[in-house]
Design an enzyme around this catalytic site. Structure first.
Site, PDB file in Angstrom:
ATOM      1  N   HIS A 120       0.796  -1.235  -0.021  1.00 61.19           N
ATOM      2  CA  HIS A 120      -0.046  -0.037   0.015  1.00 61.19           C
ATOM      3  C   HIS A 120       0.886   1.206   0.018  1.00 61.19           C
ATOM      4  O   HIS A 120       2.196   1.319   0.268  1.00 61.19           O
ATOM      5  CB  HIS A 120      -0.871  -0.087   1.344  1.00 61.19           C
ATOM      6  CG  HIS A 120      -0.419   0.135   2.510  1.00 61.19           C
ATOM      7  ND1 HIS A 120      -0.329  -0.889   3.541  1.00 61.19           N
ATOM      8  CD2 HIS A 120       0.409   1.402   3.323  1.00 61.19           C
ATOM      9  CE1 HIS A 120       0.402  -0.478   4.631  1.00 61.19           C
ATOM     10  NE2 HIS A 120       0.812   0.774   4.316  1.00 61.19           N
TER      11      HIS A 120
HETATM   12  P1  TYD Z   1      -2.372  -3.499   7.286  1.00 60.82           P
HETATM   13  O1  TYD Z   1      -2.333  -2.270   7.048  1.00 60.82           O
HETATM   14  O2  TYD Z   1      -3.041  -4.589   6.414  1.00 60.82           O
HETATM   15  O3  TYD Z   1      -0.788  -3.950   7.844  1.00 60.82           O
HETATM   16  P2  TYD Z   1       0.480  -3.908   6.813  1.00 60.82           P
HETATM   17  O4  TYD Z   1       0.740  -2.664   6.365  1.00 60.82           O
HETATM   18  O5  TYD Z   1       1.608  -4.453   7.864  1.00 60.82           O
HETATM   19  O6  TYD Z   1       0.222  -5.116   5.959  1.00 60.82           O
HETATM   20  O7  TYD Z   1      -3.100  -3.618   8.875  1.00 60.82           O
HETATM   21  C1  TYD Z   1      -3.388  -4.912   9.295  1.00 60.82           C
HETATM   22  C2  TYD Z   1      -4.680  -4.519   9.949  1.00 60.82           C
HETATM   23  O8  TYD Z   1      -4.505  -3.619  11.403  1.00 60.82           O
HETATM   24  C3  TYD Z   1      -5.947  -3.815   9.303  1.00 60.82           C
HETATM   25  O9  TYD Z   1      -7.148  -4.395   9.661  1.00 60.82           O
HETATM   26  C4  TYD Z   1      -5.738  -2.349   9.754  1.00 60.82           C
HETATM   27  C5  TYD Z   1      -5.441  -2.528  11.166  1.00 60.82           C
HETATM   28  N1  TYD Z   1      -4.572  -1.420  11.691  1.00 60.82           N
HETATM   29  C6  TYD Z   1      -4.895  -0.875  12.950  1.00 60.82           C
HETATM   30  O10 TYD Z   1      -6.147  -0.716  13.206  1.00 60.82           O
HETATM   31  N2  TYD Z   1      -4.112   0.446  13.212  1.00 60.82           N
HETATM   32  C7  TYD Z   1      -2.868   0.575  12.664  1.00 60.82           C
HETATM   33  O11 TYD Z   1      -2.297   1.667  13.163  1.00 60.82           O
HETATM   34  C8  TYD Z   1      -2.649  -0.223  11.749  1.00 60.82           C
HETATM   35  C9  TYD Z   1      -1.176   0.138  10.888  1.00 60.82           C
HETATM   36  C10 TYD Z   1      -3.328  -1.119  11.086  1.00 60.82           C
END
Ligand code: TYD
Length: 141
Positions: free
Chosen positions: A50
């Protein structure tokens, strides 16, 4: 590359071990509103995939190692994070993917804003369309 770069933090060592301070706006170029950390990632897993519209982040691998691929429509670079004194700054509009997490890897992220799903591009094609305008590179590509 633009909006991406490694940062070196200081190590205060006195025979009892090492201490690394990171002060918002002094050691990193933003106020910290949120931190999170990622642990327990299996070797074949790729995370991230992302970009953010406004968010600034610094990624630090406190234990073990992880690779981070960053890219924009103009350029791309892969960084190996394996030193808790080195952070990877990633600014707005940069696509990132984290992979090759070692056993026991601990990835700490310092972020400039509260979590807000509206700040995410999770689809590369959507990201690329906006990023080409953001970086002013439509004429170049
Ligand atoms: P995600 O953005 O998919 O993680 P990565 O960037 O490591 O692939 O986030 C995983 C899950 O956690 C998603 O449901 C969103 C949630 N999340 C939060 O609730 N708070 C946060 O600060 C972050 C970064 C993610």
């Amino acid at each position: 590359m633009i909006n991406v770069g490694m940062m070196q933090f200081k190590n205060i060592t006195d025979g009892r071990g090492d201490l690394t301070p990171i002060e918002a706006t002094k050691d990193i170029p933003f106020e910290i509103k949120r931190i999170y950390y990622i642990t327990g990632v299996q070797p074949k897993i790729r995370r991230g995939l992302h970009a953010h519209m406004y968010l600034h982040q610094v990624l630090l691998c406190l234990n073990g190692s992880v690779r981070v691929h960053t890219k924009t429509p103009l350029e791309g670079e892969t960084f190996l994070l394996n030193n808790p004194l080195k952070g990877l700054y990633i600014g707005p509009m940069v696509w990132r993917e984290m992979f090759d997490f070692s056993a026991g890897a601990v990835l700490l992220v310092l972020a400039s804003e509260y979590y807000d799903e509206r700040d995410y591009f999770r689809d590369y094609t959507d990201y690329e369309g906006v990023a080409k305008k953001f970086f002013g590179c439509e004429a170049l590509l």
